[in-house]
Scaffold this motif. Sequence first.
Motif, PDB file in Angstrom:
ATOM      1  N   VAL A 113      -3.275  53.234 -49.064  1.00 27.88           N
ATOM      2  CA  VAL A 113      -4.691  53.118 -50.008  1.00 27.88           C
ATOM      3  C   VAL A 113      -5.054  51.755 -49.674  1.00 27.88           C
ATOM      4  O   VAL A 113      -6.311  51.375 -49.248  1.00 27.88           O
ATOM      5  CB  VAL A 113      -4.328  53.345 -51.243  1.00 27.88           C
ATOM      6  CG1 VAL A 113      -5.617  52.862 -52.216  1.00 27.88           C
ATOM      7  CG2 VAL A 113      -4.141  54.854 -51.715  1.00 27.88           C
ATOM      8  N   LEU A 114      -4.266  50.816 -49.598  1.00 24.48           N
ATOM      9  CA  LEU A 114      -4.703  49.314 -49.527  1.00 24.48           C
ATOM     10  C   LEU A 114      -5.142  49.182 -47.877  1.00 24.48           C
ATOM     11  O   LEU A 114      -5.905  48.419 -47.606  1.00 24.48           O
ATOM     12  CB  LEU A 114      -3.423  48.161 -49.720  1.00 24.48           C
ATOM     13  CG  LEU A 114      -3.064  48.102 -51.121  1.00 24.48           C
ATOM     14  CD1 LEU A 114      -1.909  47.248 -51.427  1.00 24.48           C
ATOM     15  CD2 LEU A 114      -4.371  47.586 -51.903  1.00 24.48           C
ATOM     16  N   ALA A 115      -4.259  49.845 -46.944  1.00 24.84           N
ATOM     17  CA  ALA A 115      -4.820  49.793 -45.482  1.00 24.84           C
ATOM     18  C   ALA A 115      -6.055  50.261 -45.506  1.00 24.84           C
ATOM     19  O   ALA A 115      -6.761  49.699 -44.882  1.00 24.84           O
ATOM     20  CB  ALA A 115      -3.664  50.592 -44.747  1.00 24.84           C
ATOM     21  N   SER A 120     -11.912  48.974 -44.636  1.00 22.68           N
ATOM     22  CA  SER A 120     -13.219  49.172 -44.693  1.00 22.68           C
ATOM     23  C   SER A 120     -14.141  47.989 -45.148  1.00 22.68           C
ATOM     24  O   SER A 120     -15.185  48.212 -44.995  1.00 22.68           O
ATOM     25  CB  SER A 120     -13.144  50.491 -45.856  1.00 22.68           C
ATOM     26  OG  SER A 120     -12.769  50.038 -47.211  1.00 22.68           O
ATOM     27  N   LEU A 121     -13.533  47.094 -45.932  1.00 23.50           N
ATOM     28  CA  LEU A 121     -14.361  45.906 -46.316  1.00 23.50           C
ATOM     29  C   LEU A 121     -14.308  44.797 -45.159  1.00 23.50           C
ATOM     30  O   LEU A 121     -13.831  43.738 -45.368  1.00 23.50           O
ATOM     31  CB  LEU A 121     -13.558  45.226 -47.544  1.00 23.50           C
ATOM     32  CG  LEU A 121     -13.351  46.116 -48.699  1.00 23.50           C
ATOM     33  CD1 LEU A 121     -12.579  45.420 -49.758  1.00 23.50           C
ATOM     34  CD2 LEU A 121     -14.806  46.549 -49.588  1.00 23.50           C
ATOM     35  N   ARG A 122     -15.189  45.256 -44.168  1.00 27.05           N
ATOM     36  CA  ARG A 122     -15.460  44.502 -42.985  1.00 27.05           C
ATOM     37  C   ARG A 122     -16.235  43.165 -43.254  1.00 27.05           C
ATOM     38  O   ARG A 122     -15.741  42.112 -42.741  1.00 27.05           O
ATOM     39  CB  ARG A 122     -16.394  45.247 -41.860  1.00 27.05           C
ATOM     40  CG  ARG A 122     -15.591  46.517 -41.481  1.00 27.05           C
ATOM     41  CD  ARG A 122     -16.594  47.118 -40.435  1.00 27.05           C
ATOM     42  NE  ARG A 122     -15.985  48.178 -39.719  1.00 27.05           N
ATOM     43  CZ  ARG A 122     -15.332  48.296 -38.731  1.00 27.05           C
ATOM     44  NH1 ARG A 122     -15.143  46.975 -38.160  1.00 27.05           N
ATOM     45  NH2 ARG A 122     -14.615  49.159 -38.323  1.00 27.05           N
ATOM     46  N   ASP A 223      -4.745  41.652 -39.212  1.00 26.36           N
ATOM     47  CA  ASP A 223      -5.129  43.178 -38.998  1.00 26.36           C
ATOM     48  C   ASP A 223      -4.732  43.996 -40.060  1.00 26.36           C
ATOM     49  O   ASP A 223      -3.365  43.911 -40.230  1.00 26.36           O
ATOM     50  CB  ASP A 223      -4.773  43.538 -37.396  1.00 26.36           C
ATOM     51  CG  ASP A 223      -5.299  45.012 -37.166  1.00 26.36           C
ATOM     52  OD1 ASP A 223      -5.875  45.464 -38.158  1.00 26.36           O
ATOM     53  OD2 ASP A 223      -5.034  45.459 -36.107  1.00 26.36           O
ATOM     54  N   PRO A 224      -5.513  44.775 -40.714  1.00 23.73           N
ATOM     55  CA  PRO A 224      -4.814  45.740 -41.641  1.00 23.73           C
ATOM     56  C   PRO A 224      -4.135  46.614 -41.357  1.00 23.73           C
ATOM     57  O   PRO A 224      -3.233  47.121 -42.092  1.00 23.73           O
ATOM     58  CB  PRO A 224      -6.130  46.067 -42.470  1.00 23.73           C
ATOM     59  CG  PRO A 224      -7.308  45.888 -41.402  1.00 23.73           C
ATOM     60  CD  PRO A 224      -7.016  44.689 -40.631  1.00 23.73           C
ATOM     61  N   SER A 229       1.502  48.423 -43.212  1.00 25.05           N
ATOM     62  CA  SER A 229       2.063  49.440 -42.204  1.00 25.05           C
ATOM     63  C   SER A 229       3.342  49.691 -42.881  1.00 25.05           C
ATOM     64  O   SER A 229       4.208  49.138 -43.201  1.00 25.05           O
ATOM     65  CB  SER A 229       2.382  48.781 -40.859  1.00 25.05           C
ATOM     66  OG  SER A 229       3.175  49.621 -39.944  1.00 25.05           O
ATOM     67  N   VAL A 230       3.422  51.170 -42.873  1.00 25.18           N
ATOM     68  CA  VAL A 230       4.482  51.992 -43.572  1.00 25.18           C
ATOM     69  C   VAL A 230       5.654  51.860 -42.372  1.00 25.18           C
ATOM     70  O   VAL A 230       6.728  51.582 -42.912  1.00 25.18           O
ATOM     71  CB  VAL A 230       4.372  53.416 -43.881  1.00 25.18           C
ATOM     72  CG1 VAL A 230       5.687  54.158 -44.306  1.00 25.18           C
ATOM     73  CG2 VAL A 230       3.180  53.475 -44.696  1.00 25.18           C
TER      74      VAL A 230
END
Length: 356
Positions: A113-115, A120-122, A223-224, A229-230
């Motif tokens: 979800v956080l990724a 998306s919040l560019r 970088d998100p 990253s899982v």
Amino acid sequence: MLAGAALLVSWPSLAANPYLVSAGVVVLNYAVFASSWNIMGGLTGYISLGHAAYFGLGAYGTALLIQNFDIPSFGAWFLAGLLTLVIAIPVGWAALRVRGASFVIVTIALVLVLALIFQSLRGITGGSDGLIVPRPFPDLLRPEHHATFYYIYAGLLAVVLAVWFVIARSRFGAGLKAIREDEDKAESLGIPTTRYKGIAHALSAYFVALGGGLYALWFGDLDPIMQFSVLLSAEVVLMALLGGVRFLLGPLVGAIIVGTALEYFVLNFGETQLHLVATGILLAVVVLFLPDGVLAGLSELVARFRPQATSIREMTAEELQNQRVSEVRPGSGVDADPTSSERSEQELAPVERSPS
């Protein structure tokens, strides 16, 4: 331990080139992450694959505070850790209401979800284009930059290990270990399991966030997809399990082994997925043959060559005779009869301990 600490501290001066120093920074970053995760995972037994969320929050929090509020680099780093701690408290309260596989799924969902949110919040995070973080030491050349952050990471690692050491030997730590062994029984004995788990989770998230903030200041580019990253969480869990979650230095040993291997594969095989194959094989080996970690395996190996302890105390015939004589009660008349004493000595003299 002293030899290992001396080697870690002297690594920047022993390294042949700046790349090896930067690789040392990466390994210490893994060590901080794994040791911080072990405050939660090792002491409570809750395997979280979502701690990359706190790593990413610490990294992006540090960068955004510097860019948008002109806060000094290390002030933003410390503040980002506190903000992540505030976020981790309600998240932990919600996630820790479930156990086992359900808990693992909840933590993975948090990372995903956080990724998506940060991608998306560019306008704020830079999205997939990444986010550039100002360097805290702009006057330093790259080799000195790596060496400086190497020592900062080493100091943070020392703090994390000290916190784990103190907790593991405290009443609070005993409660966490009781939760790890049998949570229902621990709760029936009066241990406030929910509060204990929440505190351990919050402390773990705080130090993971500090590690993420240091990574942002050192690397300078976020970088998100990489920060949230899982796979990063899975690699850190593998490091802790490989070294041994019940040992103070277990995650550090695992980070050195796995972190060095990951750097080797990236350096020699580029962006191929071969390092993922190697990681999967190593995880399978650990689960099958070293479920308690490398340090536990070494301890068992050393114990095989030590003299075997026995529950039967060895005793000579003379000691046995003296013990039997001392057990005779005064006034019973046994000692007054010399023939009785001589007969006792004759009966006890042949007594010898068998080799068994």
